[in-house]
Every structure is written in structure tokens, then in C-alpha cells.
Write an enzyme that holds these catalytic residues in place. Structure first.
Site, PDB file in Angstrom:
ATOM      1  N   CYS A 333       0.789  -1.236   0.000  1.00 52.20           N
ATOM      2  CA  CYS A 333       0.000   0.000   0.000  1.00 52.20           C
ATOM      3  C   CYS A 333       0.823   1.289   0.000  1.00 52.20           C
ATOM      4  CB  CYS A 333      -0.978   0.009   1.155  1.00 52.20           C
ATOM      5  SG  CYS A 333      -1.636  -1.603   1.546  1.00 52.20           S
ATOM      6  N   ARG A 362       6.332 -11.124   5.572  1.00 54.06           N
ATOM      7  CA  ARG A 362       5.778 -10.908   6.906  1.00 54.06           C
ATOM      8  C   ARG A 362       6.334 -11.962   7.829  1.00 54.06           C
ATOM      9  NH1 ARG A 362      -0.635  -9.966   5.463  1.00 54.06           N
ATOM     10  NH2 ARG A 362      -0.284  -8.207   4.064  1.00 54.06           N
ATOM     11  N   GLN A 380       0.942 -10.758  -3.367  1.00 56.46           N
ATOM     12  CA  GLN A 380      -0.454 -10.331  -3.365  1.00 56.46           C
ATOM     13  C   GLN A 380      -0.815  -9.845  -4.759  1.00 56.46           C
ATOM     14  OE1 GLN A 380      -0.303  -7.422  -0.112  1.00 56.46           O
ATOM     15  NE2 GLN A 380      -1.865  -8.635   0.903  1.00 56.46           N
ATOM     16  N   ASP A 382      -2.468  -7.464  -5.805  1.00 54.96           N
ATOM     17  CA  ASP A 382      -2.991  -6.254  -5.215  1.00 54.96           C
ATOM     18  C   ASP A 382      -3.463  -5.263  -6.267  1.00 54.96           C
ATOM     19  OD1 ASP A 382      -3.482  -4.810  -2.950  1.00 54.96           O
ATOM     20  OD2 ASP A 382      -1.425  -4.935  -2.223  1.00 54.96           O
ATOM     21  N   HIS A 384      -4.690  -0.877  -6.027  1.00 54.65           N
ATOM     22  CA  HIS A 384      -5.195   0.272  -5.284  1.00 54.65           C
ATOM     23  C   HIS A 384      -5.975   1.137  -6.254  1.00 54.65           C
ATOM     24  CE1 HIS A 384      -1.770  -0.995  -2.677  1.00 54.65           C
ATOM     25  NE2 HIS A 384      -2.791  -1.004  -1.855  1.00 54.65           N
ATOM     26  N   LYS A 464     -15.056  -3.063   4.919  1.00 50.20           N
ATOM     27  CA  LYS A 464     -14.513  -3.968   3.902  1.00 50.20           C
ATOM     28  C   LYS A 464     -15.491  -5.083   3.552  1.00 50.20           C
ATOM     29  CE  LYS A 464     -12.354  -7.005   7.255  1.00 50.20           C
ATOM     30  NZ  LYS A 464     -11.318  -7.955   7.541  1.00 50.20           N
ATOM     31  N   HIS A 510      -8.226  -0.855  -1.381  1.00 50.88           N
ATOM     32  CA  HIS A 510      -7.263  -1.944  -1.574  1.00 50.88           C
ATOM     33  C   HIS A 510      -8.096  -3.160  -1.945  1.00 50.88           C
ATOM     34  CE1 HIS A 510      -4.528   0.191   1.340  1.00 50.88           C
ATOM     35  NE2 HIS A 510      -5.680   0.520   1.853  1.00 50.88           N
TER      36      HIS A 510
HETATM   37 ZN   LIG Z   1      -3.170  -1.898  -0.097  1.00 47.39          ZN
END
Ligand SMILES: [Zn+2]
Ligand SMILES: [Zn+2]
Length: 644
Positions: A333, A362, A380, A382, A384, A464, A510
Site C-alpha cells: 500500500c 511478513r 499479493q 494487489d 489500489h 470492507k 485496496h
Molecule cells: Zn493496499
């Protein structure tokens, strides 16, 4: 006169004090016979509990959540009684009910073995036959300490010492076994039947490695034999599908002691990965996304601005560059925000959809690692999305449709959606939360989606949607998520120029579809039990030669298929054909196997065998090439889409 209100709304009247058995009996004999416990004004009690006032009473029966919990906890006591009988001198610690069953922690003179588990199970069955009554009684704290001190039950003494002085404690006695317990329990041991001891493992007293290691015996318990049998079958099925086992057998990935939690993908695993990633790119381009790549390591200051340094520090790996601390990204992010912030944006440019297949790291405890499902680095899928508040609803619809296209259209997964709303501690003003939550709900209503609301379960920075897919043995996996964020746009002070020529704050979303590509591959391996559909299989067609004379033709078939984009392998080893088939079909689960013998060469044909089928068909090579080309093409089954 005592008035007892039942869940049905009926009120029963009794002359004087009345116990739960009598109340159950007043409803029906069959209810009294199977009743395990009861609830008096919501408080769980035993069947022997005597009521002396007006109350709401609910009788607990086996086939309910409360009922099965009583069964599980009572089976833990039953097991402890059996252990004490078989292994005198064993000290008992605690024995709660858990999902699917129960456990009990013991401090035995000698460690339990697998054979001991069988003996214990046998003893449990004989205690059930004896129909031992289970009775509740009370003692003061100090009496209880003396009582367990006399028995040498030091763990019970320690538990009771932690309880405030002067309190009355409840105990349950069955035969010569007495346990400190809140209850409730079944009336007698004959109410228990559907159980199975599962395993024995070490467990520290009170979960602390400073304490003694005890022996924890796990067991399953259900309200019926059928449920127990179904569960054991489910476990067997899950074990067969274990992606760690299949990943090894199919040569997809491995873990090395040099990188615990950091998976290595082998060539066949990479094929699956690349198919998923290529498709992801293609579909996202079509849906108006642009792709970016942000760095793996970024200056600590960035993580301070984003807040991760304060809230997520213990999961982040760090390193130093030129005496400055850098963190390896646990999320994409902040990098994504920097990519947005790099340019100037007008309202006319919004929404901006920035995708990134971003590798994140992580820290997980080594004990928590589990194949590809729980790793220390993963990718991910991902993206945005930056937009105006007015665009939220339409954007959410777009993302849900994209998720649906993958889940329903491509994999045929059933899935559920959960909406998590504003928690007590939240940032951002009420108006924007309202607007966002309404937009999320409207989007789902417009698409005709069912969803469950988890009130107050949203992140502090935004509501979310979570998407939970169901695999073919009924397990749910949370993969997709759409998360609104009112926090990062503030922290990074990002903006766009509005129609009024002023600066405005964009809304940020996200979202992921696969979630983690590694984990999604793990789920797919288990879902398909390693037998991937043709479009995804690492090897789509395997050519098996019957003898060396046919090798030139087999090679020609392979090169034709290869040039048509089919993933093909040739097995021209001098092995028996039966062996080659067993390997291609049984071990590698290859969707299409071509057997090439003399007659195939002479007629320019192929003999086709499909995974899981014994049938064989023969087809002209040219026809087969045309057919397989079409069959291996990735297709979204648009009829399966929930929203067409
Ligand atoms: Zn994000
Ligand atoms: Zn108990």
C-alpha cells in the site's frame, strides 16, 4: 406456584420447586429422554438443577451447538476418568471442549503411547456401559484446596489458589473421579457415544515453556455416530488432498531448511503460477487497470508515515542501507500511494486503478508456518483504486464483477461475502463512513448479492468486503477482499484537483482477488486434489511411446502440439507402457495422455486416454490438434457468473 416460560412461548406451571427433568418430561417423554442439560434465564445448568422461582427455561438436546458442547466437555471428563483408572497416580490439569472435540492435559508417570490411546478408548466405552452418574456438588475454595492437596492434584490446587477467597466452587463427580468444573454435564456416562481419541502431544502447563511439559490427549466427539464418521471421512479426504504432500509428488514446489516459510517454485509449479498471473494481467487490463511495480525495501520513514512502523513492526523484516534502516514491505500500500502521488491528478483522471503483483514479507512464528497456506513471503495480486466519493459504488460493482468472473466463471467456486462495518475505534468522520458503507451495500444490492454483515468488524480505517470461497470438500477459504481506506490518503496527504480547481482527498480502495498467489495455488491443489483442469495443468498432454520405432513420429506430434501452444511432454523411455501410464495418470494426473504405437504411426493417428478414465479413443492427428487447441484455451463460463 412456579411459572416456566419455554422457547415455544408456552408457559408451564408447577406446584412447587421443580428440576429440569420434570420440566422436560412435562413437554414430552422423548425430550426428557434425550435432554442433556438446560438453560435457566440463559445460564447453562444440569438436568438435576432445581428451580424455585419463575424463569425462562430451554432444554438442551444433543443436536444443537450447546448440546454438542456439553457432549464434548463431558467426553473430556470421561476420558480423564478412564486415564485415572488405567494409570493411577496420573495428575490431571485441564480439559476443555474445542472445535470437533475436546482435549485433556495430563501429567502421567510415563508418556502415553498410541497403544495407550486404544486402551483408554476401550476403558471409556466400559465406563459408558456402567452408566456412571455424574453429580454436581459444591465446596468452599479452602476446602477444595485441602481436598486436592490430599489427592496430590497439584495442578488443580494451583488453579483453585488463583480463585478469590471465600468463593463456593462447583465440582463434578463420576465414580471416583472428581473435577473442578463449571459444568454443565450430561446426567450420566451412557449419554456419550460418538467419540474417537485422535492423538497425544506435548503441551506446557498453562501454555508457558517455563512450566512442565504435560501430555495432551485430543479426541473428537459428536452428537451422533454419523457425524463422527462423516468428520473422520472428511479428515481422511483432506489428508489425501494435502497440498504439501501433493506439491512434492507433482514436483510443484518445495521448502528448504535454508528458508523456512520461503517457498521455492519448481518448473511445473511455475507454469501454474504464470498461467494465473498472465490471466490476471490480461483481465485487469481489460477492466481498466494499469500495472505498477514498487520496491521491496523502503526507508523506515515511509513506514512511520504509513503507521506500519507503530502497528505492524513485529511482523516486519528490516535491514540497513548506508546506516539507514529500511523495512522489507509487508504490504504494497504505501508504495502504491507513492506511485499515485508521483503525478498530478485531475478529477477527470479518476478512478485510477493501479495493480501490482507485489511480493511481500511478513514474519510468522515458525510453528505457524504451513506449506503454501502460511508462509513468510508471498505475492499479493494487489490493486489500489483512487477515486472520488461519488465513484465508490460503481467501482465496487466493477471489482465484485471481476472477482465473480474469476471465482464463478473460471474456477466454478461457490463463495460468500461478508461486510464488516465501522468499529468503535475508527478514524474518518461519520459522514464518509456512512457514504462508504451505503455504497458497499448498494453495490451488492444492485448485483443481487447475498451478504452477511459483521457489525463493528471493519478495520479502524474503513469498511470492507471479504470473499470466502468453498472448496470441493466444503472448506471455506477467505481469498478476495475489498477494503476502503480513509487513513492512508490522510497520512500521505494525497489529492486530486476537482472541477472547482481546488484540492480534494481521493477515496482509496485496496483489493485482491487471489489474495496470495502462493496460498491460492495451495487451495487449488487441495480443491482439485492435484488433478488440475486442462487449462491450468502444468503438462496438458503427455505422449507415451510403446517402443523405440515410434519415437520419430512421437517427436513430430510433440513438436506440432508445442507449436500450437499446448504444454506437452514426451515419455520415450524404454519402460513398459503400463508403467508409463501409471506414472502419467496416477502420479502426475496429466489430463490427456497419447499412446503411440505402430498403428498410430501408420495411420497418422493418436490414441487418447484421459485422466481418471480407462476409455481409449483413436483420432486422426490433425483432428486431435484442432480439438485440443480449443480445449486448452482458457474460457470463462459466462453462464456460471452470478451477475451476467
Ligand atoms: Zn493496499
Ligand atoms: Zn468439566
Amino acid at each position: 406456584m412456579i411459572n416456566v416460560s419455554l422457547p415455544s412461548g408456552d408457559i408451564k406451571q408447577f406446584e412447587g420447586s421443580v428440576n429440569m427433568f420434570e420440566i422436560a418430561k412435562s413437554i414430552s417423554n422423548s425430550l426428557a429422554k434425550k435432554a442433556l442439560a438446560a438453560k435457566v434465564d440463559g445460564q447453562a445448568v444440569d438436568m438435576g438443577y432445581v428451580l424455585e422461582r419463575d424463569a425462562n427455561v430451554e432444554i438442551i438436546v444433543p443436536e444443537t451447538e450447546d448440546g454438542v458442547d456439553v457432549i464434548r466437555h463431558s467426553t473430556a471428563h470421561l476420558m480423564a476418568q478412564a486415564v485415572i483408572r488405567l494409570f493411577p497416580g496420573t495428575k490431571v490439569a485441564i480439559g476443555p471442549s474445542i472445535e470437533y472435540g475436546f482435549y485433556y492435559d495430563f501429567d502421567p508417570k510415563e508418556q502415553f503411547t498410541e497403544t495407550d490411546l486404544e486402551k483408554i478408548e476401550e476403558e471409556m466405552r466400559s465406563i459408558i456401559k456402567e452408566d456412571v452418574q455424574i453429580e454436581r456438588f459444591e465446596m468452599s475454595r479452602d476446602d477444595a484446596i485441602r481436598y486436592f492437596e490430599d489427592l496430590g492434584e497439584e495442578y488443580k490446587v494451583e488453579i483453585i489458589r488463583d480463585i478469590a477467597k471465600g468463593e463456593m466452587l462447583s465440582f463434578y463427580k463420576q465414580g471416583d473421579f472428581v473435577d473442578l468444573c463449571r459444568g454443565p454435564h450430561v446426567p450420566s456416562t451412557r449419554y456419550l457415544k460418538a467419540f474417537k481419541l485422535r492423538s497425544v502431544a506435548g503441551a506446557y502447563w498453562r501454555g508457558s515453556s517455563d512450566n512442565k511439559m504435560l501430555q495432551r490427549i485430543y479426541g473428537f466427539a459428536f452428537s451422533s455416530d454419523k457425524e463422527l464418521k462423516d468428520h473422520l471421512k472428511f479428515l481422511e479426504e483432506a489428508e489425501k488432498r494435502d497440498h504439501r504432500k501433493l506439491g512434492k509428488e507433482l514436483d510443484l514446489f518445495f521448502m528448504s531448511e535454508y528458508g523456512p516459510g520461503f517457498p521455492f517454485f519448481l518448473p511445473k509449479g511455475m507454469v501454474i503460477r504464470n498461467v494465473l498471473e498472465d490471466l490476471w494481467r490480461k483481465e485487469h487490463t481489460k477492466a481498466g487497470y494499469q500495472e505498477v511495480k514498487t520496491p521491496i525495501m523502503l526507508n523506515k520513514e515511509l513506514w512511520e508515515t504509513s503507521g506500519h512502523w507503530y502497528n505492524y513492526r513485529e511482523n516486519m523484516y528490516t535491514s540497513e542501507i548506508d546506516e539507514t534502516v529500511f523495512a522489507i514491505k509487508p504490504m504494497n500500500c504505501p508504495g502504491g500511494v507513492l506511485a499515485y502521488k508521483h503525478g498530478m491528478h485531475s478529477y477527470k483522471d479518476l478512478p485510477i486503478r493501479m495493480g501490482e503483483l507485489g511480493l511481500v514479507h511478513r514474519h510468522e512464528f515458525s510453528g505457524a508456518l504451513h506449506g503454501l497456506m502460511r508462509v513468510r513471503n508471498f505475492t499479493q495480486d494487489d490493486a489500489h483504486i483512487f477515486m472520488t466519493p461519488e465513484q465508490i459504488e460503481e467501482e465496487i460493482i466493477g471489482v465484485i464483477e471481476l472477482i465473480d468472473k474469476f471465482y464463478s466463471g473460471l474456477f466454478g467456486f461457490e463463495y460468500r461475502i461478508e461486510l464488516s462495518t465501522k468499529p468503535e475505534k475508527a478514524i474518518g468522520d461519520a459522514a464518509i463512513w456512512d457514504k462508504a458503507e451505503t455504497a458497499l451495500e448498494n453495490a451488492m444490492k444492485k448485483l443481487g448479492k447475498a451478504y452477511k454483515i459483521n457489525p463493528g468488524d471493519g478495520a479502524f480505517y474503513g469498511p470492507k468486503l471479504d470473499f470466502k470461497i468453498k472448496d470441493c470438500i466444503g472448506r471455506e477459504w477467505q481469498c478476495g477482499t475489498i477494503q476502503l481506506d480513509f487513513n492512508l490518503p490522510e497520512r500521505f496527504d494525497i489529492s486530486y484537483i476537482g472541477e472547482d480547481n481546488d484540492k480534494h482527498r481521493p477515496v482509496m480502495v485496496h483489493r485482491v482477488i487471489y489474495g496470495s498467489i502462493e496460498r491460492f495455488i495451495g487451495i487449488l491443489i487441495e480443491h482439485y486434489a492435484g488433478a488440475f483442469p486442462l487449462w491450468l495443468a502444468p503438462t496438458q498432454v503427455k505422449i507415451l511411446t510403446i517402443n523405440d520405432d515410434v519415437i520419430p513420429y512421437a517427436k513430430e506430434v510433440a513438436s506440432i502440439l508445442e507449436s500450437e501452444g499446448v504444454r506437452v511432454e514426451l515419455d520415450s523411455r524404454a519402460e513398459k507402457i503400463g508403467y508409463k501410464i501409471r506414472e502419467a495418470n496416477g502420479k502426475y494426473k496429466i489430463p490427456v495422455q497419447l499412446i503411440i504405437g505402430k498403428s498410430e504411426v501408420e495411420n497418422r493417428e493418436v490414441n487418447i486416454r484421459r485422466f481418471g478414465s480407462k476409455d481409449q479413443t483413436t483420432q486422426a492427428l490433425s483432428e486431435f490438434v484442432t480439438a485440443i487447441k480449443e480445449e486448452t484455451r482458457i474460457k470463462f463460463d459466462m453462464d456460471k457468473l452470478e451477475n451476467k
